[in-house]
Design a protein around this motif. Structure first.
Motif, PDB file in Angstrom:
ATOM      1  N   LEU A 276       0.863  -1.265  -0.110  1.00  0.00           N
ATOM      2  CA  LEU A 276      -0.008   0.088  -0.026  1.00  0.00           C
ATOM      3  C   LEU A 276       0.830   1.182   0.181  1.00  0.00           C
ATOM      4  CD1 LEU A 276      -2.851  -1.035   2.569  1.00  0.00           C
ATOM      5  CD2 LEU A 276      -2.611  -1.703   0.214  1.00  0.00           C
ATOM      6  N   GLN A 277       0.348   2.378  -0.286  1.00  0.00           N
ATOM      7  CA  GLN A 277       1.161   3.465  -0.639  1.00  0.00           C
ATOM      8  C   GLN A 277       0.771   4.496   0.639  1.00  0.00           C
ATOM      9  OE1 GLN A 277       3.188   4.423  -3.156  1.00  0.00           O
ATOM     10  NE2 GLN A 277       2.609   2.372  -4.040  1.00  0.00           N
ATOM     11  N   PRO A 278       1.980   4.781   1.253  1.00  0.00           N
ATOM     12  CA  PRO A 278       1.934   5.537   2.367  1.00  0.00           C
ATOM     13  C   PRO A 278       1.232   6.979   2.312  1.00  0.00           C
ATOM     14  CG  PRO A 278       4.086   5.729   1.687  1.00  0.00           C
ATOM     15  CD  PRO A 278       3.235   4.775   0.856  1.00  0.00           C
ATOM     16  N   LEU A 279       0.550   7.389   3.270  1.00  0.00           N
ATOM     17  CA  LEU A 279       0.033   8.828   3.146  1.00  0.00           C
ATOM     18  C   LEU A 279       1.091   9.754   2.749  1.00  0.00           C
ATOM     19  CD1 LEU A 279      -2.117   8.954   6.432  1.00  0.00           C
ATOM     20  CD2 LEU A 279      -3.216   8.592   4.129  1.00  0.00           C
ATOM     21  N   PRO A 280       0.630  10.630   1.879  1.00  0.00           N
ATOM     22  CA  PRO A 280       1.436  11.679   1.340  1.00  0.00           C
ATOM     23  C   PRO A 280       2.125  12.643   2.574  1.00  0.00           C
ATOM     24  CG  PRO A 280      -0.519  12.132   0.615  1.00  0.00           C
ATOM     25  CD  PRO A 280      -0.561  10.867   1.157  1.00  0.00           C
ATOM     26  N   ILE A 281       3.012  13.315   2.389  1.00  0.00           N
ATOM     27  CA  ILE A 281       3.134  14.556   3.550  1.00  0.00           C
ATOM     28  C   ILE A 281       2.735  15.919   3.088  1.00  0.00           C
ATOM     29  CG2 ILE A 281       5.232  15.623   4.523  1.00  0.00           C
ATOM     30  CD1 ILE A 281       6.930  13.127   4.393  1.00  0.00           C
ATOM     31  N   LYS A 282       1.810  16.269   3.797  1.00  0.00           N
ATOM     32  CA  LYS A 282       1.417  17.569   3.348  1.00  0.00           C
ATOM     33  C   LYS A 282       2.254  18.633   3.770  1.00  0.00           C
ATOM     34  CE  LYS A 282      -3.462  15.761   4.598  1.00  0.00           C
ATOM     35  NZ  LYS A 282      -4.537  15.987   5.579  1.00  0.00           N
TER      36      LYS A 282
END
Length: 289
Positions: A276-282
């Motif tokens: 799974l792709q990790p959450l993007p850094i905002k």
């Protein structure tokens, strides 16, 4: 003068009090006795056991530099969001949790993975006799045809939603097992280090560990402290590094049977891994004048 330092735990019924001699963690007075109000913290099969012991280990390793401490358990638990809010308001000083970009902006992480690589891999808890539906899963698109269950306030829920995996969310850890058994969703994603003891804890629900799949995404578990509590972060980091060097961290980690089971499973590497792709850094918010 001593001060009260509150330590809480995410996703569990454990809240701790840490009594520290010295406001800046510099006094070396004698330690009072440890007070435990709930006996399950002494039970090695309880998930809280390891995290409590590794916290205790890190603090004990730094007594000479920062002073002795006392740990006391309280019989209540804030919900996850309230717990993080309390830490940011400095009424709570330490929690342990899977990390996220948001958490690391809001709180100060102690960047030593408490579970090594174990929490980066997930197995699926499913109902008995439903293995064929999961044996047919060969890709993340196939997995999207099934519904997962997850705690509404958990970082893992955000990761699954970001990867467009259908999800049923609920507040309440124990409730999710009953919802799975009641066919509210098809699977419950659990850490490799968690699932073995959990499937045995609810025999009446007729659940089983799915046999062929494994989810993978970065999901390290860290200690977190208030952004301004740099001294405590340094103490925990120092204590953990000392424990890593002298072997006591590994000794504690390897004493947990379900961790041994999880590490052996990872070594065998016989499952189909769905990454799974990790959450993007905002990016940080820009204050408009």
């Amino acid at each position: 003068m001593s001060r009260l330092v509150v330590l809480c735990v995410q996703r569990t019924a454990l809240v701790l009090l840490l009594c520290c001699a010295g406001v800046v963690w510099a006094s070396a007075s004698a330690t009072s006795s440890v007070v435990i109000r709930q006996s399950n913290i002494t039970d090695i099969v309880n998930e809280d056991y390891y995290f409590y012991r590794v916290l205790e280990l890190a603090l004990n390793k730094t007594d000479a530099q920062w002073g002795a401490v006392q740990i006391k358990q309280l019989p209540y638990r804030p919900e996850d969001k309230r717990l993080r809010s309390a830490l940011m308001q400095a009424s709570v000083d330490v929690l342990w949790s899977p990390t996220s970009a948001d958490f690391e902006r809001q709180m100060l992480p102690v960047r030593i993975s408490l579970l090594k690589e174990l929490n980066n891999y997930r197995l699926l808890l499913i109902r008995k006799n439903e293995q064929p539906a999961f044996s047919a899963v060969r890709s993340i698109d196939d997995l999207r045809k099934l519904r997962g269950g997850m705690g509404a306030q958990w970082t893992d829920a955000s990761i699954m939603e970001y990867n467009r995996l259908p999800l049923v969310k609920a507040v309440g850890y124990g409730k999710l097992f009953k919802m799975l058994a009641a066919k509210r969703f098809d699977y419950f994603s659990r850490g490799v280090y968690q699932i073995q003891s959990e499937v045995n804890f609810y025999p009446e629900l007729e659940l089983q560990i799915e046999q062929e799949l494994m989810l993978s995404y970065p999901n390290e578990v860290y200690f977190f402290v208030n952004k301004n509590n740099i001294d405590l972060a340094k103490r925990l980091e120092t204590g953990l590094k000392i424990a890593q060097r002298d072997g006591s961290f590994d000794q504690l980690f390897n004493s947990i049977p379900r961790y041994q089971w999880g590490m052996e499973l990872l070594k065998k590497h016989q499952r189909r891994v769905i990454t799974l792709q990790p959450l993007p850094i905002k990016p940080p918010a820009i204050n408009k004048q």
